[in-house]
Motif scaffolding. Structure first.
Motif, short mmCIF file in Angstrom:
data_model
loop_
_atom_site.label_atom_id
_atom_site.label_comp_id
_atom_site.label_asym_id
_atom_site.label_seq_id
_atom_site.Cartn_x
_atom_site.Cartn_y
_atom_site.Cartn_z
N ALA A 143 0.86 -1.19 0.00
CA ALA A 143 0.00 0.00 0.00
C ALA A 143 0.89 1.23 0.00
O ALA A 143 2.05 1.19 0.41
CB ALA A 143 -0.92 0.02 1.22
N THR A 144 0.33 2.33 -0.48
CA THR A 144 0.99 3.62 -0.45
C THR A 144 0.09 4.58 0.32
O THR A 144 -0.93 4.19 0.86
CB THR A 144 1.27 4.14 -1.88
OG1 THR A 144 0.02 4.37 -2.54
CG2 THR A 144 2.12 3.16 -2.68
N GLY A 145 0.45 5.85 0.31
CA GLY A 145 -0.31 6.86 1.05
C GLY A 145 -1.41 7.51 0.23
O GLY A 145 -1.55 8.73 0.25
N THR A 146 -2.17 6.71 -0.49
CA THR A 146 -3.27 7.26 -1.29
C THR A 146 -4.47 7.60 -0.41
O THR A 146 -4.63 7.06 0.68
CB THR A 146 -3.73 6.29 -2.38
OG1 THR A 146 -4.17 5.07 -1.77
CG2 THR A 146 -2.63 6.01 -3.39
N VAL A 147 -5.31 8.49 -0.92
CA VAL A 147 -6.58 8.82 -0.29
C VAL A 147 -7.66 8.78 -1.37
O VAL A 147 -7.39 9.07 -2.53
CB VAL A 147 -6.55 10.20 0.39
CG1 VAL A 147 -5.56 10.23 1.54
CG2 VAL A 147 -6.25 11.30 -0.60
N PRO A 148 -8.90 8.40 -0.98
CA PRO A 148 -9.98 8.42 -1.96
C PRO A 148 -10.31 9.86 -2.36
O PRO A 148 -10.39 10.75 -1.53
CB PRO A 148 -11.16 7.78 -1.22
CG PRO A 148 -10.55 7.04 -0.08
CD PRO A 148 -9.32 7.80 0.28
N SER A 149 -10.50 10.08 -3.66
CA SER A 149 -10.87 11.40 -4.17
C SER A 149 -12.39 11.50 -4.25
O SER A 149 -13.10 10.50 -4.09
CB SER A 149 -10.26 11.62 -5.55
OG SER A 149 -10.88 10.77 -6.48
N PRO A 150 -12.94 12.70 -4.54
CA PRO A 150 -14.39 12.84 -4.67
C PRO A 150 -14.99 11.93 -5.75
O PRO A 150 -16.13 11.50 -5.62
CB PRO A 150 -14.57 14.32 -5.03
CG PRO A 150 -13.39 14.99 -4.42
CD PRO A 150 -12.26 14.00 -4.56
N ASP A 151 -14.22 11.60 -6.78
CA ASP A 151 -14.75 10.70 -7.81
C ASP A 151 -14.47 9.23 -7.48
O ASP A 151 -14.65 8.35 -8.31
CB ASP A 151 -14.21 11.06 -9.20
CG ASP A 151 -12.73 10.74 -9.38
OD1 ASP A 151 -12.08 10.30 -8.40
OD2 ASP A 151 -12.22 10.92 -10.50
N ASP A 152 -14.02 8.94 -6.25
CA ASP A 152 -13.78 7.61 -5.71
C ASP A 152 -12.57 6.90 -6.33
O ASP A 152 -12.46 5.70 -6.26
CB ASP A 152 -15.02 6.72 -5.81
CG ASP A 152 -14.97 5.58 -4.80
OD1 ASP A 152 -14.43 5.78 -3.70
OD2 ASP A 152 -15.42 4.47 -5.13
#
Length: 169
Positions: A49-58
């Protein structure tokens, strides 16, 4: 709500959905054919895993991008590693259903996107290790760890890691 989820709430951490394989930039399909984790007996092997976050468009967005020792500071890498650990906990929840099934975080193998000469990968990965200890407590969250240097990582992520976790059946 599990004990661990209560502890996360006390730390003001809201678990996101588990990260998904990111889409290929040319054809939009996921770049990898894998699952978040696999349980074998009492061991949970979590994917990287990396440090991603969900965006408004998922979609999953890598908010912090770049190389440590070039455009990123140790503090930037620490923050990305912390978010990565939150993603690992979300992956545990997705695979196990109940975070209280975690007996011990056994090992983290971490990769740091490093510019030539950068030798502080352990300080960067402390962002993940510190979060795991805060969330699970030192008896469960303290773990063995390897800190490896990489010339590049997917999505220009500063850090990526995989976890091995002991679980209750």
């Amino acid at each position: 709500m599990s004990l661990i989820e209560r502890r996360l709430a006390e730390l003001s951490i809201k678990l996101p959905r588990a990260p998904r394989p990111h889409p290929h930039p040319q054809h939009g399909r996921p770049v990898g054919n894998y699952v978040a984790g696999v349980v074998a007996g009492e061991i949970l092997y979590l994917s990287g895993a990396t440090g991603t976050v969900p965006s408004p468009d998922d979609s999953d967005v890598q908010e912090i991008q770049g190389k440590l020792g070039a455009e990123l500071s140790i503090e930037d890498g620490y923050a990305s590693a912390r978010t990565m650990a939150i993603n690992h906990i979300a992956m545990m929840k997705a695979v196990l259903g109940d975070l209280d099934r975690v007996v011990r975080i056994l090992k983290m193998v971490g990769y740091v996107n490093a510019a030539p000469g950068f030798i502080q990968a352990p300080l960067v990965l402390n962002g993940a290790s510190d979060l795991l200890v805060a969330a699970f407590g030192p008896e469960i969250g303290s773990h063995a760890r390897a800190a490896l240097y990489q010339p590049d990582l997917s999505m220009n992520a500063p850090v990526e890691a995989e976890l091995t976790v002991q679980v209750r059946r």
